[in-house]
Design a protein around this motif. Structure first.
Motif, PDB file in Angstrom:
ATOM      1  N   ARG A  20       0.867  -1.261  -0.054  1.00 45.10           N
ATOM      2  CA  ARG A  20       0.053  -0.157   0.019  1.00 45.10           C
ATOM      3  C   ARG A  20       0.930   1.211   0.190  1.00 45.10           C
ATOM      4  O   ARG A  20       1.735   1.278   0.700  1.00 45.10           O
ATOM      5  N   VAL A  21       0.541   2.223  -0.839  1.00 44.19           N
ATOM      6  CA  VAL A  21       1.249   3.187  -1.199  1.00 44.19           C
ATOM      7  C   VAL A  21       0.446   4.494  -0.928  1.00 44.19           C
ATOM      8  O   VAL A  21      -0.610   4.444  -1.831  1.00 44.19           O
ATOM      9  N   ARG A  22       0.852   5.616  -0.454  1.00 43.31           N
ATOM     10  CA  ARG A  22      -0.131   6.809  -0.434  1.00 43.31           C
ATOM     11  C   ARG A  22       0.659   7.801  -0.857  1.00 43.31           C
ATOM     12  O   ARG A  22       1.753   8.289  -0.214  1.00 43.31           O
ATOM     13  N   LEU A  23      -0.024   8.631  -1.974  1.00 42.60           N
ATOM     14  CA  LEU A  23       1.013   9.853  -2.556  1.00 42.60           C
ATOM     15  C   LEU A  23       0.041  10.726  -3.159  1.00 42.60           C
ATOM     16  O   LEU A  23      -1.076  10.232  -3.792  1.00 42.60           O
ATOM     17  N   PHE A  24      -0.027  11.928  -2.852  1.00 42.82           N
ATOM     18  CA  PHE A  24      -0.641  13.064  -3.285  1.00 42.82           C
ATOM     19  C   PHE A  24      -2.338  12.852  -3.370  1.00 42.82           C
ATOM     20  O   PHE A  24      -2.884  13.202  -4.093  1.00 42.82           O
ATOM     21  N   GLY A  25      -2.677  12.375  -2.225  1.00 44.24           N
ATOM     22  CA  GLY A  25      -4.052  12.135  -1.622  1.00 44.24           C
ATOM     23  C   GLY A  25      -4.783  10.875  -2.254  1.00 44.24           C
ATOM     24  O   GLY A  25      -5.729  10.602  -2.206  1.00 44.24           O
ATOM     25  N   ARG A  26      -3.789   9.988  -3.033  1.00 47.28           N
ATOM     26  CA  ARG A  26      -4.361   8.790  -3.536  1.00 47.28           C
ATOM     27  C   ARG A  26      -3.686   7.701  -2.765  1.00 47.28           C
ATOM     28  O   ARG A  26      -2.481   7.887  -2.314  1.00 47.28           O
ATOM     29  N   THR A  27      -4.376   6.469  -2.732  1.00 48.70           N
ATOM     30  CA  THR A  27      -3.821   5.342  -2.110  1.00 48.70           C
ATOM     31  C   THR A  27      -3.783   4.071  -3.045  1.00 48.70           C
ATOM     32  O   THR A  27      -4.897   3.769  -3.879  1.00 48.70           O
ATOM     33  N   SER A  42      -5.711  -5.281  -7.454  1.00 49.45           N
ATOM     34  CA  SER A  42      -5.046  -4.001  -7.241  1.00 49.45           C
ATOM     35  C   SER A  42      -6.230  -2.979  -7.210  1.00 49.45           C
ATOM     36  O   SER A  42      -7.304  -3.237  -7.875  1.00 49.45           O
ATOM     37  N   ASP A  43      -5.894  -1.755  -6.643  1.00 54.10           N
ATOM     38  CA  ASP A  43      -7.006  -0.822  -6.309  1.00 54.10           C
ATOM     39  C   ASP A  43      -6.191   0.592  -6.251  1.00 54.10           C
ATOM     40  O   ASP A  43      -5.185   0.682  -5.425  1.00 54.10           O
ATOM     41  N   VAL A  44      -6.826   1.559  -6.580  1.00 49.91           N
ATOM     42  CA  VAL A  44      -6.453   2.954  -6.467  1.00 49.91           C
ATOM     43  C   VAL A  44      -7.786   3.677  -5.976  1.00 49.91           C
ATOM     44  O   VAL A  44      -8.729   3.899  -6.871  1.00 49.91           O
ATOM     45  N   THR A  45      -7.522   4.263  -4.765  1.00 45.97           N
ATOM     46  CA  THR A  45      -8.581   5.078  -4.411  1.00 45.97           C
ATOM     47  C   THR A  45      -8.149   6.810  -4.080  1.00 45.97           C
ATOM     48  O   THR A  45      -6.888   6.948  -3.526  1.00 45.97           O
ATOM     49  N   LYS A  46      -8.925   7.566  -3.783  1.00 52.11           N
ATOM     50  CA  LYS A  46      -8.714   8.927  -3.415  1.00 52.11           C
ATOM     51  C   LYS A  46      -8.693   9.039  -1.912  1.00 52.11           C
ATOM     52  O   LYS A  46      -9.662   8.514  -1.192  1.00 52.11           O
TER      53      LYS A  46
END
Length: 46
Positions: A20-27, A42-46
């Motif tokens: 899990r990586v959190r960058l610029f308000g996205r995960t 895989s998933d990308v969330t705000k």
């Protein structure tokens, strides 16, 4: 084995990998299973 910081979390075991990586308000989160079942996600969330 677990490594965890404020923006980065990785867990590696004999059977799977979780990242899990959190960058610029996205995960970004991903999961891979090596136990022979072939599961992955895989998933990308705000």
């Amino acid at each position: 084995m677990l490594f965890k910081t404020a923006r980065f979390e990785i867990e590696i075991s004999r059977y799977d990998l979780y990242l899990r990586v959190r960058l610029f308000g996205r995960t970004f989160a991903t999961f891979r299973d090596w136990s022979g079942q072939g599961l992955s996600s895989s998933d990308v969330t705000k």
